[in-house]
Motif scaffolding. Sequence first.
Motif, short mmCIF file in Angstrom:
data_model
loop_
_atom_site.label_atom_id
_atom_site.label_comp_id
_atom_site.label_asym_id
_atom_site.label_seq_id
_atom_site.Cartn_x
_atom_site.Cartn_y
_atom_site.Cartn_z
N GLY A 179 48.10 51.96 39.05
CA GLY A 179 48.55 50.57 38.96
C GLY A 179 47.48 49.66 38.38
N GLY A 180 46.23 49.80 38.86
CA GLY A 180 45.16 48.98 38.30
C GLY A 180 44.93 49.25 36.82
N GLY A 181 44.98 50.51 36.44
CA GLY A 181 44.80 50.84 35.03
C GLY A 181 45.89 50.27 34.14
N LEU A 182 47.14 50.31 34.63
CA LEU A 182 48.25 49.76 33.83
C LEU A 182 48.13 48.24 33.68
N LEU A 183 47.70 47.56 34.76
CA LEU A 183 47.53 46.11 34.66
C LEU A 183 46.42 45.75 33.68
N ALA B 168 51.59 36.97 39.74
CA ALA B 168 50.91 35.76 40.22
C ALA B 168 49.47 36.09 40.63
N ASP B 169 48.57 35.17 40.34
CA ASP B 169 47.15 35.26 40.71
C ASP B 169 46.46 36.47 40.08
N LEU B 170 46.98 36.97 38.98
CA LEU B 170 46.33 38.09 38.30
C LEU B 170 45.23 37.55 37.41
N PRO B 171 43.96 37.96 37.59
CA PRO B 171 42.88 37.40 36.77
C PRO B 171 42.91 37.89 35.33
N LEU B 172 43.45 39.06 35.09
CA LEU B 172 43.47 39.61 33.73
C LEU B 172 44.87 39.44 33.14
N VAL B 173 44.99 38.53 32.18
CA VAL B 173 46.28 38.28 31.53
C VAL B 173 46.17 38.45 30.02
N THR B 174 45.05 38.06 29.46
CA THR B 174 44.83 38.17 28.02
C THR B 174 43.60 39.04 27.77
N PRO B 175 43.41 39.52 26.54
CA PRO B 175 42.22 40.35 26.25
C PRO B 175 40.90 39.63 26.46
N HIS B 176 40.88 38.31 26.52
CA HIS B 176 39.63 37.57 26.67
C HIS B 176 39.29 37.26 28.12
N VAL C 37 38.29 37.97 32.11
CA VAL C 37 37.39 38.88 32.81
C VAL C 37 37.90 39.06 34.24
N LEU C 38 37.56 40.20 34.83
CA LEU C 38 38.04 40.48 36.18
C LEU C 38 37.37 39.58 37.21
N LEU C 39 36.05 39.39 37.08
CA LEU C 39 35.30 38.52 37.99
C LEU C 39 34.51 37.52 37.16
N SER C 40 34.76 36.26 37.43
CA SER C 40 33.99 35.22 36.72
C SER C 40 32.58 35.14 37.29
N ARG C 41 31.72 34.39 36.61
CA ARG C 41 30.35 34.24 37.10
C ARG C 41 30.33 33.57 38.47
N ALA C 42 31.22 32.61 38.67
CA ALA C 42 31.28 31.94 39.98
C ALA C 42 31.69 32.91 41.07
N ASP C 43 32.63 33.81 40.78
CA ASP C 43 33.04 34.79 41.78
C ASP C 43 31.93 35.78 42.09
N ARG C 44 31.16 36.14 41.06
CA ARG C 44 30.09 37.12 41.27
C ARG C 44 28.93 36.55 42.07
N THR C 45 28.70 35.28 41.99
CA THR C 45 27.54 34.68 42.66
C THR C 45 27.92 33.81 43.86
N ARG C 46 29.20 33.87 44.28
CA ARG C 46 29.65 32.97 45.34
C ARG C 46 28.90 33.21 46.65
N TRP C 47 28.72 34.48 47.03
CA TRP C 47 28.13 34.80 48.32
C TRP C 47 26.68 35.29 48.23
N SER C 48 26.10 35.26 47.04
CA SER C 48 24.77 35.85 46.88
C SER C 48 23.69 35.09 47.66
N ASP C 49 23.91 33.80 47.93
CA ASP C 49 22.89 33.05 48.67
C ASP C 49 23.11 33.08 50.18
N GLN C 50 24.12 33.81 50.65
CA GLN C 50 24.37 33.93 52.08
C GLN C 50 23.54 35.08 52.66
N GLY C 51 22.99 34.86 53.86
CA GLY C 51 22.12 35.87 54.46
C GLY C 51 22.84 37.14 54.86
#
Length: 201
Positions: free
Chosen positions: A21-25, A43-51, A53-67
Amino acid sequence: MNGRSTLNRLLLTVSGLVLLGGGLLILAAGLDLYRRLHLAPPADLPLVTPHDVLLSRADRTRWSDQGWWWPAVIAGLALTVVLALLWLLAQLRRHRPGSVDLGGTPPPDNVELRAGALSHAITTETRALTDVAHAHVHISGRPAHPRLRVDLTLTEHGTPGSVLRALCLGPVAHARDCTGVTRLPARARLDVGSHKARRVR
């Protein structure tokens, strides 16, 4: 089918469906199929067009400063590795018991019956039955609760009913009497050997 085989097939089926399923999406987004086929993406699918990305920079760094973030990630990965190793060890564990516990009251001490010897004895007696061309017996289960799986190849004149009766009253009953095991379940799989067709005149 035993419990281990059922669990393995269930895990492989679920993993395969998730990956498929993930590969087809991802493929649909990469080929821009939603726009080309005028389809509404889930709904809420991050990948819709070829441009996209699965995880944005904000998503990747959201919790990095939490202990608690890095200990939680490390603990999750360690748990995944441990579960994978336990599953691998369960597959490597042999299904066939090394020995069969002898019954009786009281049970004999310092007497061990190898499962291979019992399997060979039952196989030899089964092959000697009428209308049996080939036989193989496999012992599984625990030493205190063994189970028999008998693979039979009948001759062209053999009938399943008579062969099964002879198997239950002969080799299986003798194995139960010799070992003193009160309950010895057996599963038989029958096949018919190939034979040349006869010409009718």
